[in-house]
Design a protein around this motif. Structure first.
Motif, PDB file in Angstrom:
ATOM      1  N   VAL A 261       0.986  -1.465  -0.268  1.00  0.00           N
ATOM      2  CA  VAL A 261       0.177   0.177   0.132  1.00  0.00           C
ATOM      3  C   VAL A 261       1.360   1.296   0.035  1.00  0.00           C
ATOM      4  CG1 VAL A 261      -2.013   1.563   0.728  1.00  0.00           C
ATOM      5  CG2 VAL A 261      -1.772  -1.463   1.322  1.00  0.00           C
ATOM      6  N   LEU A 262       1.891   1.104   0.990  1.00  0.00           N
ATOM      7  CA  LEU A 262       2.819   2.594   1.088  1.00  0.00           C
ATOM      8  C   LEU A 262       3.901   2.938  -0.484  1.00  0.00           C
ATOM      9  CD1 LEU A 262       3.400   4.474   3.654  1.00  0.00           C
ATOM     10  CD2 LEU A 262       5.057   2.989   4.022  1.00  0.00           C
ATOM     11  N   ALA A 263       4.125   1.964  -1.028  1.00  0.00           N
ATOM     12  CA  ALA A 263       5.216   1.902  -2.324  1.00  0.00           C
ATOM     13  C   ALA A 263       4.204   2.329  -2.762  1.00  0.00           C
ATOM     14  CB  ALA A 263       5.746   0.827  -2.260  1.00  0.00           C
ATOM     15  N   ASP A 264       2.670   1.737  -3.245  1.00  0.00           N
ATOM     16  CA  ASP A 264       1.965   2.502  -4.666  1.00  0.00           C
ATOM     17  C   ASP A 264       1.395   3.855  -4.241  1.00  0.00           C
ATOM     18  OD1 ASP A 264       2.773   0.023  -5.842  1.00  0.00           O
ATOM     19  OD2 ASP A 264       1.007  -1.195  -5.887  1.00  0.00           O
ATOM     20  N   ASP A 265       1.300   4.569  -3.027  1.00  0.00           N
ATOM     21  CA  ASP A 265       0.836   5.863  -3.186  1.00  0.00           C
ATOM     22  C   ASP A 265       1.430   6.674  -2.791  1.00  0.00           C
ATOM     23  OD1 ASP A 265      -1.676   7.697  -2.640  1.00  0.00           O
ATOM     24  OD2 ASP A 265      -3.359   6.003  -2.572  1.00  0.00           O
ATOM     25  N   THR A 266       1.361   7.363  -2.992  1.00  0.00           N
ATOM     26  CA  THR A 266       2.452   8.682  -2.486  1.00  0.00           C
ATOM     27  C   THR A 266       1.849   8.937  -1.831  1.00  0.00           C
ATOM     28  OG1 THR A 266       1.451   9.677  -4.065  1.00  0.00           O
ATOM     29  CG2 THR A 266       3.570   9.156  -4.249  1.00  0.00           C
ATOM     30  N   ALA A 267       0.509   9.396  -2.138  1.00  0.00           N
ATOM     31  CA  ALA A 267      -0.076  10.152  -0.311  1.00  0.00           C
ATOM     32  C   ALA A 267      -0.552   9.046   0.628  1.00  0.00           C
ATOM     33  CB  ALA A 267      -1.796   9.965  -1.583  1.00  0.00           C
ATOM     34  N   VAL A 268      -0.413   7.775   0.747  1.00  0.00           N
ATOM     35  CA  VAL A 268      -0.273   6.935   1.650  1.00  0.00           C
ATOM     36  C   VAL A 268       0.746   7.491   2.451  1.00  0.00           C
ATOM     37  CG1 VAL A 268      -0.363   4.552   2.908  1.00  0.00           C
ATOM     38  CG2 VAL A 268      -1.482   5.177   0.849  1.00  0.00           C
ATOM     39  N   LYS A 269       1.454   7.667   2.115  1.00  0.00           N
ATOM     40  CA  LYS A 269       2.885   8.115   2.866  1.00  0.00           C
ATOM     41  C   LYS A 269       2.654   9.739   3.926  1.00  0.00           C
ATOM     42  CE  LYS A 269       7.748   9.937   3.014  1.00  0.00           C
ATOM     43  NZ  LYS A 269       9.317  10.875   1.988  1.00  0.00           N
ATOM     44  N   ALA A 270       1.993  10.471   3.626  1.00  0.00           N
ATOM     45  CA  ALA A 270       1.784  11.393   4.574  1.00  0.00           C
ATOM     46  C   ALA A 270       1.039  10.380   5.345  1.00  0.00           C
ATOM     47  CB  ALA A 270       1.396  12.352   3.538  1.00  0.00           C
ATOM     48  N   ALA A 271      -0.846  10.176   4.710  1.00  0.00           N
ATOM     49  CA  ALA A 271      -1.675   9.411   5.716  1.00  0.00           C
ATOM     50  C   ALA A 271      -0.870   8.236   7.164  1.00  0.00           C
ATOM     51  CB  ALA A 271      -2.273   8.186   5.509  1.00  0.00           C
ATOM     52  N   PHE A 272       0.241   7.855   7.136  1.00  0.00           N
ATOM     53  CA  PHE A 272       0.800   7.009   7.476  1.00  0.00           C
ATOM     54  C   PHE A 272       2.348   8.152   8.709  1.00  0.00           C
ATOM     55  CE2 PHE A 272       5.401   5.579   8.659  1.00  0.00           C
ATOM     56  CZ  PHE A 272       4.965   4.534   9.758  1.00  0.00           C
ATOM     57  N   GLU A 273       2.423   8.968   7.867  1.00  0.00           N
ATOM     58  CA  GLU A 273       2.819   9.473   9.516  1.00  0.00           C
ATOM     59  C   GLU A 273       2.134  10.573  10.117  1.00  0.00           C
ATOM     60  OE1 GLU A 273       7.039  11.034   6.606  1.00  0.00           O
ATOM     61  OE2 GLU A 273       4.842  12.070   6.241  1.00  0.00           O
ATOM     62  N   ASP A 274       0.753  10.992   9.057  1.00  0.00           N
ATOM     63  CA  ASP A 274      -0.150  11.274  10.144  1.00  0.00           C
ATOM     64  C   ASP A 274      -0.646  10.859  11.241  1.00  0.00           C
ATOM     65  OD1 ASP A 274       0.263  13.968   8.998  1.00  0.00           O
ATOM     66  OD2 ASP A 274      -1.323  14.016   7.765  1.00  0.00           O
ATOM     67  N   ALA A 275      -1.359   9.903  10.700  1.00  0.00           N
ATOM     68  CA  ALA A 275      -1.470   8.711  12.185  1.00  0.00           C
ATOM     69  C   ALA A 275      -1.278   7.233  12.117  1.00  0.00           C
ATOM     70  CB  ALA A 275      -3.058   8.656  11.602  1.00  0.00           C
TER      71      ALA A 275
ATOM     72  N   MET B  85       6.819  -3.084  13.283  1.00  0.00           N
ATOM     73  CA  MET B  85       5.968  -2.585  12.180  1.00  0.00           C
ATOM     74  C   MET B  85       5.960  -1.303  11.622  1.00  0.00           C
ATOM     75  SD  MET B  85       2.079  -4.726  11.088  1.00  0.00           S
ATOM     76  CE  MET B  85       2.056  -3.745   9.473  1.00  0.00           C
ATOM     77  N   ARG B  86       6.115  -0.546  12.817  1.00  0.00           N
ATOM     78  CA  ARG B  86       5.892   0.838  12.869  1.00  0.00           C
ATOM     79  C   ARG B  86       8.058   1.424  12.880  1.00  0.00           C
ATOM     80  NH1 ARG B  86       3.675   4.738  17.231  1.00  0.00           N
ATOM     81  NH2 ARG B  86       4.112   6.997  15.922  1.00  0.00           N
ATOM     82  N   ALA B  87       8.472   0.964  13.369  1.00  0.00           N
ATOM     83  CA  ALA B  87      10.305   0.870  12.402  1.00  0.00           C
ATOM     84  C   ALA B  87       9.911   1.029  11.238  1.00  0.00           C
ATOM     85  CB  ALA B  87      11.319  -0.234  13.909  1.00  0.00           C
ATOM     86  N   VAL B  88       9.971  -0.567  10.686  1.00  0.00           N
ATOM     87  CA  VAL B  88      10.298  -1.040   9.577  1.00  0.00           C
ATOM     88  C   VAL B  88      10.014   0.458   8.561  1.00  0.00           C
ATOM     89  CG1 VAL B  88       9.824  -2.523   7.738  1.00  0.00           C
ATOM     90  CG2 VAL B  88      10.419  -3.167  10.083  1.00  0.00           C
ATOM     91  N   LEU B  89       8.448   0.753   8.466  1.00  0.00           N
ATOM     92  CA  LEU B  89       7.825   1.609   8.239  1.00  0.00           C
ATOM     93  C   LEU B  89       8.379   3.102   8.235  1.00  0.00           C
ATOM     94  CD1 LEU B  89       4.371   0.204   8.728  1.00  0.00           C
ATOM     95  CD2 LEU B  89       5.164  -0.414   6.784  1.00  0.00           C
ATOM     96  N   THR B  90       8.829   3.342   9.360  1.00  0.00           N
ATOM     97  CA  THR B  90       9.212   4.527  10.028  1.00  0.00           C
ATOM     98  C   THR B  90      10.143   4.491   8.792  1.00  0.00           C
ATOM     99  OG1 THR B  90       8.267   5.178  11.611  1.00  0.00           O
ATOM    100  CG2 THR B  90      10.557   6.181  10.795  1.00  0.00           C
ATOM    101  N   ALA B  91      11.689   3.711   8.771  1.00  0.00           N
ATOM    102  CA  ALA B  91      12.479   3.857   7.996  1.00  0.00           C
ATOM    103  C   ALA B  91      12.216   3.622   6.770  1.00  0.00           C
ATOM    104  CB  ALA B  91      13.496   2.413   7.896  1.00  0.00           C
ATOM    105  N   LEU B  92      10.936   3.229   6.162  1.00  0.00           N
ATOM    106  CA  LEU B  92      10.709   3.244   4.538  1.00  0.00           C
ATOM    107  C   LEU B  92      10.291   4.468   4.388  1.00  0.00           C
ATOM    108  CD1 LEU B  92      10.039   1.527   2.417  1.00  0.00           C
ATOM    109  CD2 LEU B  92       7.648   1.472   2.943  1.00  0.00           C
ATOM    110  N   VAL B  93      10.063   5.346   4.961  1.00  0.00           N
ATOM    111  CA  VAL B  93       9.032   6.775   4.479  1.00  0.00           C
ATOM    112  C   VAL B  93      10.155   7.346   4.412  1.00  0.00           C
ATOM    113  CG1 VAL B  93       6.798   5.861   4.922  1.00  0.00           C
ATOM    114  CG2 VAL B  93       8.234   7.202   6.231  1.00  0.00           C
ATOM    115  N   GLU B  94      11.609   7.286   4.961  1.00  0.00           N
ATOM    116  CA  GLU B  94      12.381   8.303   5.527  1.00  0.00           C
ATOM    117  C   GLU B  94      13.014   8.227   3.917  1.00  0.00           C
ATOM    118  OE1 GLU B  94      14.161   7.482   9.324  1.00  0.00           O
ATOM    119  OE2 GLU B  94      12.643   8.956   9.972  1.00  0.00           O
ATOM    120  N   GLN B  95      13.313   6.866   3.240  1.00  0.00           N
ATOM    121  CA  GLN B  95      14.205   7.119   2.452  1.00  0.00           C
ATOM    122  C   GLN B  95      13.954   7.737   1.309  1.00  0.00           C
ATOM    123  OE1 GLN B  95      16.320   4.415   2.171  1.00  0.00           O
ATOM    124  NE2 GLN B  95      15.470   4.300   4.492  1.00  0.00           N
TER     125      GLN B  95
END
Length: 379
Positions: free
Chosen positions: A238-252, A340-350
């Motif tokens: 979900v995260l890698a295919d939708d740039t809008a979702v990155k902001a959604a993850f960071e917000d919530a 999951m939070r640690a991994v996904l945070t590392a992903l969005v920080e790339q």
């Protein structure tokens, strides 16, 4: 039947309780029903297994050691023994230990090279090594030993999932149990984690015997690595295919993670048995019958989750049943969410564009969902 999820969805929409003659099981599929029955004292933890009745005496004798071990996994243990096991295991997931194990995963993620993040399979290159490092830290073993541990666990799971006697499966599980048991005893003697130290102390004080300690390790290995990777694979897709979702993850992030776990539902069901005759949804289920609480069907129930097959951030964090609930709720659920939070945070920080769009190829079996590989797709 190969499309298990579709069948589960079909029987959920057809009736509240479904009898399946092939597996000799009563299937409960709707969210509200599964939610209530997960804590119903008319159901015991260890499910009836009809295929055992069809075995020859010689086959039952061969199966006995592995059957005894699997029956002692905490998830299959009834009170009061389950209460003792729960009391011993729960401190192993205390905040300090969760932070330590998550820190090990973060270190693994930081050591990943840019080429790893944009590899053909980010799960294999980055995510799995981080989860393996975390599992090793939790168990008190070397990361190099995790492959053997998970192979032993897989053979035991294959045995537990039998619906008919399979001599090869039984033989492999018997060997795996012996080798795994010896390994667990060496691990406990070393005491390199909170878990291993706790189990060593329990052995010394006679609270648990060898077979029970091996059973604890067997369940924790099974319940830790693959479900976490499956939930992360769903989130990454979900995260890698939708740039809008990155902001959604960071917000919530909590909402994002909860929805990813709901959609993944790595373990499809919680098997139970009726402790006494039980009336449910107008049907009489006799004592000693196998009841399957279909967690994955409940998490896809449109009555609870409108448009259930879509990832939706507007759901908030409503309860799901991927981790069950009550006394048999997954003790490692909190640790999984932290990882999951640690991994996904590392992903969005790339750096932007480093992680291209992706799609996961899944293996969806009767009882589990597992990612086979991650494939690249065009934006």
């Amino acid at each position: 039947m190969t499309d298990h999820l579709s069948w589960y969805d079909e029987i959920r929409e057809a009736e509240r309780v479904h009898w399946d003659g092939e597996t000799r099981s009563w299937y409960i599929t709707r969210f509200d029903d599964v939610w209530e029955l997960l804590v119903d004292d008319r159901l015991g933890a260890r499910s009836a297994q009809a295929h055992i009745e069809r075995m020859t005496p010689a086959q039952r004798e061969l199966c006995a050691p592995v059957m005894d071990s699997v029956s002692k996994w905490p998830v299959f243990t009834d009170v009061p023994r389950h209460t003792t096991l729960h009391r011993l295991i729960l401190p192993c997931f205390a905040p300090a230990e969760t932070q330590r194990v998550t820190g090990v995963a973060r270190s693994s993620l930081k050591s990943a090279e840019p080429a790893d993040w944009c590899s053909d399979d980010i799960v294999e290159a980055v995510i799995q090594p981080a989860c393996v490092a975390a599992l090793a830290a939790f168990l008190g073993i070397s990361p190099a030993d995790v492959t053997r541990v998970t192979e032993w666990s897989a053979r035991l799971i294959a045995f537990a999932g039998q619906t008919a006697y399979d001599h090869e499966v039984v033989t492999e599980a018997t060997v795996a149990l012996r080798e795994f048991g010896d390994f667990v005893m060496r691990t406990c003697a070393a005491g390199n984690s909170v878990l291993s130290s706790s189990m060593r102390r329990s052995l010394r004080e006679g609270v648990l015997d060898r077979s029970e300690v091996v059973a604890v390790y067997g369940q924790l290995v099974t319940g830790f690595l693959q479900p976490t990777i499956s939930s992360l694979a769903m989130a990454i897709e979900v995260l890698a295919d939708d740039t809008a979702v990155k902001a959604a993850f960071e917000d919530a992030p909590d909402t994002f993670i909860a929805e990813s776990i709901r959609l993944a539902s790595p373990f499809h069901f919680a098997p139970r048995r009726t402790l006494r005759d039980m009336s449910f949804a107008g049907r009489l289920i006799p004592a000693g019958q196998r009841v399957v609480l279909l967690l994955v069907a409940a998490n896809r129930d449109p009555r609870r989750f409108p448009d259930p097959l879509r990832f939706r951030m507007d759901r908030g964090t409503p309860p799901h049943v991927a981790f069950a609930r009550g006394r048999y709720a997954c003790l490692g659920a909190g640790l999984t969410r932290h990882l999951m939070r640690a991994v996904l945070t590392a992903l969005v920080e790339q750096p932007a564009g480093l992680v291209p769009p992706a799609a996961v190829e899944w293996h969806v079996g009767r009882g589990m969902r597992m990612p086979l590989r991650l494939t690249r797709s065009k934006a």
